[in-house]
Write an enzyme that holds these catalytic residues in place. Structure first.
Site, PDB file in Angstrom:
ATOM      1  N   ALA A 242      -1.400  -4.663  -2.344  1.00  0.00           N
ATOM      2  CA  ALA A 242      -2.108  -4.618  -1.048  1.00  0.00           C
ATOM      3  C   ALA A 242      -1.554  -5.568  -0.004  1.00  0.00           C
ATOM      4  CB  ALA A 242      -3.606  -4.854  -1.216  1.00  0.00           C
ATOM      5  N   ALA A 243      -0.392  -6.173  -0.262  1.00  0.00           N
ATOM      6  CA  ALA A 243       0.211  -7.027   0.762  1.00  0.00           C
ATOM      7  C   ALA A 243       0.544  -6.211   2.010  1.00  0.00           C
ATOM      8  CB  ALA A 243       1.465  -7.703   0.223  1.00  0.00           C
ATOM      9  N   GLY A 244       1.056  -5.001   1.812  1.00  0.00           N
ATOM     10  CA  GLY A 244       1.367  -4.146   2.950  1.00  0.00           C
ATOM     11  C   GLY A 244       0.132  -3.757   3.733  1.00  0.00           C
ATOM     12  N   ASP A 245      -0.968  -3.501   3.040  1.00  0.00           N
ATOM     13  CA  ASP A 245      -2.220  -3.160   3.719  1.00  0.00           C
ATOM     14  C   ASP A 245      -2.764  -4.353   4.496  1.00  0.00           C
ATOM     15  OD1 ASP A 245      -2.176  -0.553   2.713  1.00  0.00           O
ATOM     16  OD2 ASP A 245      -3.197  -1.163   0.878  1.00  0.00           O
TER      17      ASP A 245
END
Length: 314
Positions: A242-245
């Site tokens: 979820a780093a991209g989110d």
């Protein structure tokens, strides 16, 4: 306050932590198991809300215990769930293996998310109130396209994360203002391994692109402008889920507040860097005060293609 609507997935993440991910046909012993609210849509909603936006969620959860927990988790982070549907059957799940390097492998089972095939009563009116609509590809393409087309018709900025990567209909691309793939998704969409070449190709279809480059930061490209690379903070990752989110949610807030693009990218990278230092998806996402503290404005002025960091931060 920036107003954001998210049309996207809501999943319960079933996360196993292991020293090394198993190869095909191999069984390994994990050291820990967690259930963490997730889904790309819900993740972006939580990230944007914690970053300081007024956020509403459109999507679906199942009529099960996971559904109740997912709705409660969104509300706990300040996300409005009035138009989050409850569908008969199970909620969506994501089955995640995280290794000691912070890398992950994920299998998503859509569950209730698959029932969101179009906009429902009240969705268009809610989108009309937003500064931006955030979209991903964990809902049926028919719903994602309907949301983008509706937002475009209402003059609402559309931000699309093309994940999981798949061929995108022209109607969806034509209604997308900002496309935010990671470098692997950009390569899948264009057939070009070089992020700069991929971004240039994508600009033939959308006006603005941000390609996230993991430890190297992010690449911004827009029609008629010189590409810009903003580096990510130097951190050691624990879990990149979820780093991209987190990056997209924070970026939408920063752009909605009118920050210059370099500063918005650096601020979003600071948020993502904080998230990879913690386990879990939505549970790892930082609050605005944390992002402000971690934000390094000098990153907003750098353009370095060869910069490499110690761990994926976006």
């Amino acid at each position: 306050m920036t107003s954001i609507v998210v049309l996207g997935s809501t999943n319960m993440d079933l996360v196993a932590y292991v020293a090394k991910a198993p190869a095909r046909g191999e069984t390994v012993t994990g050291r820990e198991f967690r259930t963490v609210p997730g889904g790309k849509g819900a993740n972006q909603a939580v990230a944007a809300a914690r970053a300081g936006a007024d956020v509403s969620m459109i999507g679906a959860v199942g009529a099960d215990e996971f559904g109740s927990r997912l709705r409660a988790a969104l509300e706990h982070s300040g996300v409005d769930t009035d138009l989050l549907r409850t569908s008969e059957g199970p909620s969506g799940t994501a089955h995640i293996v995280v290794d000691d390097e912070g890398g992950n492998a994920i299998v998503v089972v859509p569950g209730a998310n698959a029932t969101v095939t179009s906009l429902d009563h009240g969705d268009e009116a809610l989108i009309a109130t937003a500064d931006a609509l955030l979209l991903q590809l964990e809902l049926p393409l028919s719903a994602v396209t309907a949301g983008a087309v509706t937002a475009r018709g209402l003059g609402v900025r559309t931000v699309l994360t093309p994940a999981p990567a798949q061929p995108l209909p022209n109607e969806l691309l034509a209604a997308t203002d900002l496309l935010v793939p990671n470098e692997h998704e950009a390569a899948t969409l264009t057939g070009l391994a070089d992020p700069h070449a991929a971004a240039e190709a994508l600009l033939r279809k959308v006006p603005e692109v941000v390609v996230t480059l993991g430890a190297a930061g992010s690449l911004y490209a827009a029609r008629g402008a010189k590409p810009l690379v903003v580096p990510a903070p130097r951190v050691r990752a624990v879990d990149t889920t979820a780093a991209g989110d987190t990056f997209v949610g924070a970026l939408a807030v920063a752009l909605g507040e009118g920050r210059p693009v370099p500063q918005a990218l650096a601020w979003a990278s600071a948020a993502a860097a904080l998230s990879v230092q913690r386990p879990g998806a939505s549970s790892s996402m930082p609050y605005r005060t944390e992002i402000d503290t971690a934000f390094d404005p000098t990153h907003a002025r750098r353009d370095d293609r060869d910069d490499r960091q110690e761990a994926d931060a976006v």
